[in-house]
Design a protein around this motif. Structure first.
Motif, mmCIF file in Angstrom:
data_model
loop_
_atom_site.group_PDB
_atom_site.id
_atom_site.type_symbol
_atom_site.label_atom_id
_atom_site.label_comp_id
_atom_site.label_asym_id
_atom_site.label_seq_id
_atom_site.Cartn_x
_atom_site.Cartn_y
_atom_site.Cartn_z
ATOM 1 N N GLU A 25 4.927 -9.295 -8.443
ATOM 2 C CA GLU A 25 5.478 -8.255 -9.312
ATOM 3 C C GLU A 25 4.417 -7.213 -9.665
ATOM 4 O OE1 GLU A 25 8.529 -7.443 -10.451
ATOM 5 O OE2 GLU A 25 9.202 -8.910 -8.981
ATOM 6 N N VAL A 28 4.176 -4.954 -6.663
ATOM 7 C CA VAL A 28 5.317 -4.021 -6.649
ATOM 8 C C VAL A 28 5.081 -2.896 -7.646
ATOM 9 C CG1 VAL A 28 7.754 -3.775 -7.236
ATOM 10 C CG2 VAL A 28 7.007 -5.695 -5.814
ATOM 11 N N ARG A 32 4.854 1.079 -6.699
ATOM 12 C CA ARG A 32 5.727 2.087 -7.315
ATOM 13 C C ARG A 32 4.911 3.163 -8.020
ATOM 14 N NH1 ARG A 32 10.002 -2.440 -9.560
ATOM 15 N NH2 ARG A 32 11.324 -2.518 -7.676
ATOM 16 N N ASN A 43 12.426 3.172 -2.457
ATOM 17 C CA ASN A 43 12.973 1.977 -3.089
ATOM 18 C C ASN A 43 12.134 0.787 -2.643
ATOM 19 O OD1 ASN A 43 14.755 0.289 -4.544
ATOM 20 N ND2 ASN A 43 15.868 -0.176 -2.659
ATOM 21 N N VAL A 44 11.451 0.166 -3.605
ATOM 22 C CA VAL A 44 10.558 -0.955 -3.300
ATOM 23 C C VAL A 44 11.250 -2.247 -3.686
ATOM 24 C CG1 VAL A 44 8.260 -1.936 -3.651
ATOM 25 C CG2 VAL A 44 8.598 0.547 -3.834
ATOM 26 N N THR A 45 11.333 -3.177 -2.743
ATOM 27 C CA THR A 45 11.977 -4.460 -3.012
ATOM 28 C C THR A 45 11.074 -5.606 -2.564
ATOM 29 O OG1 THR A 45 13.149 -4.361 -0.884
ATOM 30 C CG2 THR A 45 14.319 -3.552 -2.826
ATOM 31 N N ARG A 46 11.269 -6.743 -3.201
ATOM 32 C CA ARG A 46 10.503 -7.946 -2.888
ATOM 33 C C ARG A 46 11.489 -9.070 -2.602
ATOM 34 N NH1 ARG A 46 8.984 -12.342 -6.146
ATOM 35 N NH2 ARG A 46 9.798 -11.301 -7.998
ATOM 36 N N VAL A 47 11.411 -9.635 -1.389
ATOM 37 C CA VAL A 47 12.327 -10.707 -1.008
ATOM 38 C C VAL A 47 11.578 -11.744 -0.180
ATOM 39 C CG1 VAL A 47 14.499 -11.298 0.117
ATOM 40 C CG2 VAL A 47 14.234 -9.042 -0.906
ATOM 41 N N MET A 51 7.593 -7.607 1.260
ATOM 42 C CA MET A 51 7.920 -6.435 0.461
ATOM 43 C C MET A 51 8.340 -5.321 1.397
ATOM 44 S SD MET A 51 5.119 -6.410 -2.578
ATOM 45 C CE MET A 51 4.934 -7.901 -3.590
ATOM 46 N N TYR A 52 9.357 -4.581 0.973
ATOM 47 C CA TYR A 52 9.902 -3.503 1.781
ATOM 48 C C TYR A 52 9.935 -2.218 0.975
ATOM 49 C CZ TYR A 52 11.661 -7.538 4.388
ATOM 50 O OH TYR A 52 11.759 -8.724 5.067
ATOM 51 N N ASP A 54 11.999 1.307 1.358
ATOM 52 C CA ASP A 54 12.938 2.219 2.015
ATOM 53 C C ASP A 54 12.599 3.622 1.548
ATOM 54 O OD1 ASP A 54 14.508 0.259 3.394
ATOM 55 O OD2 ASP A 54 15.388 -0.285 1.465
ATOM 56 N N GLU A 165 16.470 -10.422 5.736
ATOM 57 C CA GLU A 165 17.529 -9.784 4.963
ATOM 58 C C GLU A 165 18.053 -8.552 5.704
ATOM 59 O OE1 GLU A 165 14.393 -10.278 3.833
ATOM 60 O OE2 GLU A 165 14.850 -12.227 2.955
#
Length: 400
Positions: A25, A28, A32, A43-47, A51-52, A54, A165
């Motif tokens: 976190e 991330v 950001r 758009n930052v995502t964590r899965v 981390m991705y 877009d 994903e």
């Protein structure tokens, strides 16, 4: 080809235990932070260990350069990313093959390349395993481009296909700075001068996730406003990686002059340095910093012999003194200074307070007991001068 996504890789964070999410976190948050200053929509995502990002309407070079300043990132992978359909399905094998072929066509105009396909199949719904799918995709590429050849040992292009994903395809891994995200390891107070060493020391400790606060000892009129601005600019170099640096500018002139008047001149540098450490220690305690950072390296100058380091370090008794450059050769330090774009600023010819009051023959093997005895010559007046210096502290918040 216009990339529209990035796969972000990290290493050390991935081996953390139950508190791994805290570090993720924090990473991330830092991603950001730097992207908020870039043109574009992100758009930052964590899965699940990845981390991705877009991205839309963005400048590729600006975005990558910004991501290169985020501690914790080990790899920045420009990617093509394809989302699941309305039924939550990824493309089938034919769809994956088409996406890979389109990727190669867009990224590599010259097809006279050797390649290898590497598949990571987290989604287990496909009828073939990762090895079989890599072989199938390789065959499809050879059918599409006669001039390409397979080399599984040392390919010119390594095509990574991740079925997670989303379907992610990438072939380039741009190195990140590594380390740990800022904000995961507390705060420390950096003694920042206008030289080469201290900005590098601050950078190296910040790389371990430590928030940096800094103190600069100014000596007007013996130092100029340009010397002060030089230090502010060097704080800005560190802030490029940390987000912001609170810089304390301490007027040290009266303290220096009093030491010059009362103490043996061969001990000036050591005694002045001891009072800098004392003041930095006080500021650190007020700010919640958990240590001091210096750019000292054994034997580099007279004030950095083993004996001198003992003398200057002994006045800091309640927090540690971190010396990340302690065993570095000067060229090692210069190399890092170049890498972080601090060198050209560090060599600007504006003197700071340390170089103005240097004795012709400084003591190189000081004894702490003798230094303490000579400090007694300063009596209570030195305490009053220190108090005034702290009360007139100029605080500058440096951002980049």
């Amino acid at each position: 080809m216009q990339y529209h996504a990035f796969v972000i890789k990290y290493a050390e964070i991935g081996v953390k235990g139950k508190n791994r999410y805290v570090f993720e976190e924090a990473l991330v948050k830092q991603i950001r932070r730097v992207l908020s200053k870039c043109d574009g929509k992100f758009n930052v995502t964590r899965v699940a260990g990845r981390m991705y990002i877009d991205a839309q309407d963005f400048d590729f070079n600006e975005t990558v350069d910004s991501l290169k300043t985020v501690f914790g990132i080990t790899g920045i992978c420009p990617a093509v990313s394809i989302a699941r359909d309305s039924e939550n399905h990824l493309p089938d094998v034919d769809g994956v093959a088409k996406a890979v072929i389109d990727f190669i066509d867009g990224v590599y105009p010259d097809k006279h390349k050797t390649f290898k396909v590497k598949v990571r199949r987290v989604d287990k719904s496909y009828p073939m395993d990762s090895m079989a799918m890599a072989a199938e995709l390789g065959a499809r590429i050879l059918d599409a481009y006669d001039e390409m050849t397979v080399d599984v040992h040392d390919p010119e292009i390594l095509i990574n296909v991740e079925l997670r994903e989303k379907l992610n395809i990438y072939s380039e891994v741009i190195p990140g700075p590594g380390g740990m995200p800022i904000g995961t390891a507390g705060k420390a107070m950096l003694l920042l001068s206008g030289g080469i060493d201290s900005p590098v020391a601050g950078y190296m400790v910040a790389k371990r996730g430590v928030e940096i606060e800094a103190v600069y000892f100014n000596a007007p009129p013996y130092t100029s406003e340009k010397a002060k601005q030089k230090v502010v600019d060097l704080a800005g170099v560190i802030a490029k990686y940390t987000g912001k640096v609170k810089l304390h500018v301490i007027n040290f002139t009266d303290i220096q002059m009093y030491i010059y008047e009362k103490c043996p001149h061969e001990e000036l540098t050591i005694i002045m340095r001891r009072y800098m450490m004392r003041i930095a220690n006080m500021l650190a305690n007020e700010s919640g910093s958990m240590g001091l950072i210096t750019g000292e390296s054994i034997g580099q100058v007279a004030s950095q012999t083993m004996q001198s380091l003992i003398c200057t370090g002994e006045v800091v008794t309640d927090i540690p003194v971190y010396r990340p450059l302690i065993a570095f050769d000067k060229q090692d330090i210069v190399d890092i200074s170049y890498k972080i774009d601090a060198y050209e600023t560090s060599i600007l010819p504006y003197e700071d307070c340390c170089t103005i009051f240097v004795a012709k023959h400084p003591v190189t093997k000081p004894r702490a007991d003798i230094i303490r005895r000579h400090e007694e010559l300063l009596n209570e007046k030195i305490d009053e001068l220190v108090k005034v210096a702290l009360e007139t502290d100029e605080v500058i918040e440096v951002k980049r």
